[in-house]
Write an enzyme that holds these catalytic residues in place. Structure first.
Site, mmCIF file in Angstrom:
data_model
loop_
_atom_site.group_PDB
_atom_site.id
_atom_site.type_symbol
_atom_site.label_atom_id
_atom_site.label_comp_id
_atom_site.label_asym_id
_atom_site.label_seq_id
_atom_site.Cartn_x
_atom_site.Cartn_y
_atom_site.Cartn_z
ATOM 1 N N SER A 327 0.804 -1.232 0.000
ATOM 2 C CA SER A 327 0.000 0.000 0.000
ATOM 3 C C SER A 327 0.829 1.270 0.000
ATOM 4 C CB SER A 327 -0.928 0.004 1.216
ATOM 5 O OG SER A 327 -1.774 -1.131 1.157
ATOM 6 N N ASP A 351 -17.358 1.529 -1.479
ATOM 7 C CA ASP A 351 -16.507 0.351 -1.261
ATOM 8 C C ASP A 351 -17.243 -0.698 -0.466
ATOM 9 O OD1 ASP A 351 -14.630 -1.531 -0.612
ATOM 10 O OD2 ASP A 351 -13.457 -0.204 0.684
ATOM 11 N N ASP A 366 -10.768 -5.974 -0.217
ATOM 12 C CA ASP A 366 -10.144 -4.886 0.522
ATOM 13 C C ASP A 366 -9.514 -5.497 1.750
ATOM 14 O OD1 ASP A 366 -9.374 -2.356 1.292
ATOM 15 O OD2 ASP A 366 -11.268 -1.463 0.632
ATOM 16 N N HIS A 377 -15.176 0.274 3.113
ATOM 17 C CA HIS A 377 -14.972 1.599 3.697
ATOM 18 C C HIS A 377 -16.102 2.549 3.376
ATOM 19 C CE1 HIS A 377 -10.768 0.042 3.603
ATOM 20 N NE2 HIS A 377 -10.784 0.573 4.821
ATOM 21 N N CYS A 390 -7.637 2.423 1.315
ATOM 22 C CA CYS A 390 -8.719 1.663 0.703
ATOM 23 C C CYS A 390 -8.252 0.976 -0.573
ATOM 24 C CB CYS A 390 -9.865 2.632 0.381
ATOM 25 S SG CYS A 390 -11.140 1.894 -0.636
#
Lengths: 636, 378
Positions: A327, A351, A366, A377, A390
């Site tokens: 990430s 999401d 996710d 999210h 996210c």
């Protein structure tokens, strides 16, 4: 006549004798002329030859090895020193009984089979008459004493003192500065034998390798007259050696120590960089090893245990370790999305905890996805997608961008290439493209490949130094830098074959603001309730006395099946995710960018963020620039 | 007859006037002058060869002094007495050579020395160097010359006896030199040339057989002379280094005390057998030729004395001593410059050491004795 009368013919005898004497004298003159002719041949005709032989006999050229340049950190503390070392050497011409001599030495100080074998290899190499051959490379004071008192019955055995590299900080600095090692057979075929005559070591790793030429200095020579036993009678002339240049690194020993302590006994790497220069302030890779072991010759078992260790201590994770960025790549993907207009600050997605490509059943999860469908999210814009990390937002964004736009823009940050000027071991990582996949895999780029790249997984690899470079450029708002170790002492890095990055000028300020703002919230956004805080806030952001930007990441070590949850406790320690955290501070005028990876550490915010924070705290608060600034403000 | 007398007398008187002092005291001024100059020259070279220490030079000066006294004493002995003494000396000499084979002191694998405990230590072969020519000269003195085959054969036996004994020690170099001095007597006595050439031919033909009689180290020396490079650090070392010393000296040399080969210990035996290399290195070709000129003058004087000798014994002995002196010079310089195998022969009057000096001066003493005990012939 029965018996001749005993009357002697005196005048006749005298005449015969006279004849013989004259003939004899003439012969004698001829032989004398033969001698003169012989001497004439030697002294006039062949004079040049014998004059040369005579000079070769008496005159020998001795190398005067230069003193290797010292290496200092930015504050002047010594990282690589030279200290005297005592070696035991044998002069074969003075030894009549080699096995006997070896046995005597063995009785006095002990010799193992490795040492004898190495000695025999050195013996087999060519050498000048009366040039000594080292047997034991390092002697303790006690061993020197034992040899010394027995010297009378050890003819040809000498204790020789020379200067060797010494790293006072031992394994703390090894992956930052590299090390010198003994010159071996392989090296001999590559190096200039004259430049290295009298020198036993050369830089083989890191800064020591890259700046070898400057650090080595220039060998000096002296012509000496020796007698038939090789004793020096007088020095005829000498060219003194030129010592190697001293180097000052960007490195900060205190910061290096703090970074090392922050990582503790865990495997991993930390790179701290000064964003304005690209100078590396700290570079830690763990586990490490003591470079001093290699200087005077490491014994085989120790070497084998280092080489074969599962933790690969000889491997410099900071520059050689290639990991998925996870990430930590998201801010960069977001930036590409904004610059290309594929997304905008107002664009939001919903999401649900997962992402699917059209016409494809594969589920991309996710990170907070759960089997019962309560993950996700909710409504997410780019800023939230960064501070909440996210996945789904970036799955979609990456899919829309396509790999080649990602490749083009991430290249500007130095991913997928070697940009480190003076880190010879640096690897280039991997930044994929359609062309790359077709060339290497022989397959087209599928949309599904892009989905994973959006969250820094799949066929994308970075080294900690590369990531630190990219983060520094982010902190610089596009100003390009090249990672570098040496601050002053050499301009050799100009000749480095590393790629030079160009400043990123087309990105508007509000784009930088948004991305960096998202990263600020990763650390500083707190007290917003469940699923609303920055991912790292709970771990490092609550009591932080300065503003920073950060981003966590995790890199998968094993892939998780479609219908399984990642359950850390069930995995073997070595199969757990690598924890990443990147950050820079202070936010307004970044002075330091830090990247940390903890192998198999687990979650980035939980595990790696505190490591980064410790490094930042040390640099900014413990007598660092911020404290000075704070003091001067207080003074006003 | 009277005419002859008149003609000769003034000449004899003139000679007598010129060297009356010399004849009375049994001195020969040319010999004294030339040996003094040569020895002085040698002392300078020795001073350089011993790293300019005075100790060895003074020791050598003392030996030269003693040798001069020995020459003076020997010169007083009448040649007739020497001739009578010769057979007895020969018998004693051979006896000592036999003795040395049994009770001699072994040095470096050969038995050459006899020691009379608490008194002296000497090499009987050294005595033979003078005694063999003496006994042969005495032998031929009583025979018709040129000698008959029978006498030649007897004399060869007289030569062979000590030569074989010395070769058994083993000391092949000295044996050959003594043999050579014996053969020189035969040559001067006028043995027919056909014998001489016959012997040389026979020698060449039997050379391969002789090769097998030689000991290993003796063969080595001959091979080394032919090709020193075959064992440059072993047997070839001496000869390579001495050739290098000589060759590097050039025409004018490196200068006195400036020789690097000798002073840096590359040159072996630089004070004794190889001292000519020191001279050649430091004073060059000119320095060596100067020494050779001195030698030739000495030999020339000896030759004149031999020619002027009045009887066969005097002639043969004086001639042999003179030519043997040259043989030593030639063998030494030939060996050091690499045209002869290495045999332990010192350079006459120059090499450090006492024994050879004494023998040489005793030889000069005999020359002077022969020359100064002449009667005026009427």
């Amino acid at each position: 006549m029965a018996e001749p009368l005993a009357l002697k013919d005196h005048s006749g005898e005298s005449q015969v004798f006279f004849d013989r004497v004259v003939i004899g004298f003439a012969l004698l003159i001829l032989l004398t002329l033969l001698l003169v002719g012989r001497l004439f041949f030697l002294q006039v005709v062949e004079h040049e030859t014998y004059a040369t032989l005579s000079d070769e006999n008496r005159i020998q050229t001795q190398s005067l090895p230069p003193i290797r340049g010292l290496i200092y950190d930015r504050k002047g503390s010594l990282i690589a020193d030279n200290i005297p070392n005592y070696a035991l050497s044998l002069t074969m011409e003075r030894i009549d009984d080699l096995p006997g001599t070896l046995q005597k030495i063995d009785e006095l100080i002990g010799l193992n089979a490795d040492q004898v074998a190495a000695f025999e290899r050195r013996l087999a190499r060519g050498r000048r008459p009366f040039e000594s051959v080292p047997l034991r490379l390092k002697l303790s004071q006690e061993e020197i004493a034992r040899i010394s008192v027995n010297r009378f019955n050890l003819p040809g055995v000498e204790i020789e003192a020379n200067l060797v590299r010494y790293y006072p900080q031992g394994e703390l600095m090894v992956h930052a500065v590299g090390s010198v090692r003994r010159i071996n057979e392989d090296d001999l075929s590559r190096i200039d034998p004259i430049a290295y005559s009298g020198t036993d070591h050369m830089g083989k790793i890191g800064v020591e390798k890259f700046y070898e030429k400057e650090l080595l200095g220039q060998v000096g020579h002296r012509r000496i007259e020796t007698d038939a036993r090789g004793r020096v009678m007088k020095v005829l002339d000498a060219t003194p050696p030129v010592p190697g240049s001293n180097m000052v690194l960007h490195l900060d020993s205190a910061l290096q120590r703090a970074a090392s302590d922050a990582l503790g006994e865990r495997r991993g790497a930390i790179v701290a960089m000064e964003p304005s220069t690209g100078g590396i302030l700290a570079m830690v890779s763990k586990p490490a090893y003591d470079p001093n072991l290699f200087v005077t010759g490491i014994d085989y078992t120790t070497y084998a245990s280092l080489r074969d260790s599962r933790d690969v201590p000889l491997f410099n994770r900071a520059v050689q370790g290639q990991y998925e960025p996870g990430s930590t790549l998201k801010p960069f993907i977001g930036l590409v999305g904004l610059v290309t207009g594929v997304t905008n600050p107002e664009y939001t997605i919903d999401d649900p905890g997962w992402f699917k490509l059209p016409n494809n059943s594969r589920l991309y999860r996710d990170w907070n996805w759960t089997i019962d469908g309560h993950g996700g999210h909710g409504r997410v814009d780019l800023e939230k997608a960064i501070y909440r990390s996210c996945n789904v937002y970036f799955y979609e964004l990456a899919t829309k961008l396509g790999i080649d736009r990602i490749h083009e823009h991430l290249s500007m940050f130095g991913l997928g290439m070697r940009t480190a000027l003076d880190l010879p071991e640096a690897r280039s990582g991997l930044l994929p493209s359609e062309a790359w996949k077709r060339r290497v895999r022989g397959e087209p780029w599928y949309p599904g490949d892009s989905v994973n790249i959006g969250i820094g997984q799949g066929d994308i690899l970075v080294t900690p130094v590369q990531l630190a470079t990219a983060v520094s450029m982010l902190a610089n708002r596009g100003k390009a830098i090249s990672p570098r170790m040496v601050k002053s002492g050499s301009s050799h890095m100009e000749a480095s074959d590393a790629r030079r990055l160009e400043d990123i000028e087309l990105v508007p300020d509000h784009v930088w603001d948004l991305i960096i703002g998202g990263m600020e919230k990763v650390v500083h956004r707190g007290n917003q309730g469940f699923n609303e805080n920055g991912t790292a806030w709970a771990y490092i952001g609550m009591d932080i006395p300065y503003r920073m930007a950060g981003k966590s990441g995790t890199a998968q070590v094993v892939s998780i099946a479609q219908d399984e949850e990642y359950n850390e406790e069930e995995l073997d320690e070595r199969q757990r995710k690598h924890a990443w955290f990147v950050g820079f501070a202070p936010l307004e005028a970044p002075q330091i960018a830090v990247v940390a990876i903890v192998e198999n550490g687990g979650g980035g915010s939980e595990v790696a963020a505190p490591v980064v924070r410790e490094v930042l705290d040390t640099y900014l608060l413990d007598g660092g620039p911020l404290r000075v600034a704070a003091n001067s403000e207080a003074g006003q | 007859m009277s005419q002859d007398f008149v003609r000769r007398l003034p000449e004899g008187l003139t000679t007598g006037n010129r060297s009356r002092l010399g004849d009375t005291l049994h001195l020969d001024f040319p010999i004294i002058f030339l040996t003094l100059v040569t020895c002085g020259y040698g002392l300078v070279i020795l001073f350089s060869a011993v790293e300019q220490q005075t100790g060895p030079v003074f020791a050598q000066m003392l030996r030269i002094g003693v040798a001069f006294v020995v020459m003076f004493i020997v010169a007083q002995i009448s040649p007739i007495f020497l001739m009578r003494l010769a057979p007895w000396l020969y018998i004693i000499g051979v006896g000592l050579l036999v003795l040395v084979l049994f009770v001699g002191i072994e040095v470096n694998g050969s038995q050459r020395w006899l020691r009379i405990p608490g008194l002296i230590q000497f090499q009987p072969s050294e005595i033979m160097k003078l005694v063999l020519p003496m006994v042969l000269a005495a032998y031929f003195h009583d025979r018709h010359l040129p000698p008959r085959l029978k006498h030649v054969l007897w004399s060869l036996v007289m030569i062979a006896l000590p030569v074989i004994l010395i070769a058994r020690q083993p000391d092949l170099g000295t044996a050959l030199l003594i043999g050579a001095s014996g053969l020189l007597v035969l040559l001067l006595a006028g043995i027919p040339w056909r014998y001489v050439f016959g012997a040389i031919g026979l020698g060449i033909l039997s050379a391969p057989a002789l090769w097998f009689l030689l000991r290993d180290y003796q063969r080595q020396r001959i091979l080394t002379m032919l090709d020193p490079e075959r064992d440059p650090l072993g047997t070839g070392w001496n000869i390579i280094q001495s050739k290098t010393a000589i060759g590097s000296g050039g025409i004018f040399g490196k200068g006195l005390f400036q020789g690097t080969q000798s002073h840096l210990d590359f040159l072996p035996e630089s004070q004794t057998d190889f001292i000519i290399a020191v001279l050649a290195e430091e004073l060059g070709l000119l320095g060596v030729v100067a020494l050779l000129v001195l030698y030739i003058l000495l030999i020339g004087r000896g030759t004149i004395m031999a020619i002027q000798a009045q009887d066969t014994f005097g002639r043969l002995l004086a001639g042999t001593i003179t030519f043997t002196f040259f043989v030593y010079v030639f063998v030494n310089i030939g060996m050091v410059s690499g045209i002869l195998p290495v045999v332990g022969v010192p350079l006459p009057l120059i090499s450090f050491g006492g024994t050879s000096m004494l023998t040489l001066f005793a030889g000069f003493g005999i020359l002077v004795s022969i020359h100064t005990h002449r009667r005026i012939m009427l």
